[in-house]
Write a protein that holds these residues in place. Sequence first.
Motif: not given
Length: 102
Positions: A16-23, A76-80, A82-89
């Motif tokens: 959801r986080r990825f799509r809410s930014w990427a789309f 995107y790298s900043r967003y990822a 902060r918001r994607l990488d911690p959850l993916a880890a």
Amino acid sequence: MYERIEGEAGFQELRRRFRSWAFPMTAAFFAWYLLYVVLSGWARDLMGVKLFGNINVALVLGLLQFVSTFWIAWAYSRYAERRLDPLAAEIRREAGHEKETA
């Protein structure tokens, strides 16, 4: 195991986080690019307006296409980070822990 992880709330939140930014960003970039193409084809007088020296509106907008591409990549790298990488880890950590116990 992968089907189970895909169904978990953490993974769904990651998607959801990825799509809410990427789309929206992809749609905005395509709209910006299409605007440039449309102006180049149907607003030649506007695109030919000289801003200074031999620099016209078309050249400036064309160069801004490159600038916006690099800005999107940076944002995107900043967003990822902060918001994607911690959850993916966290998801990877849980999957790795489960693998060890299985």
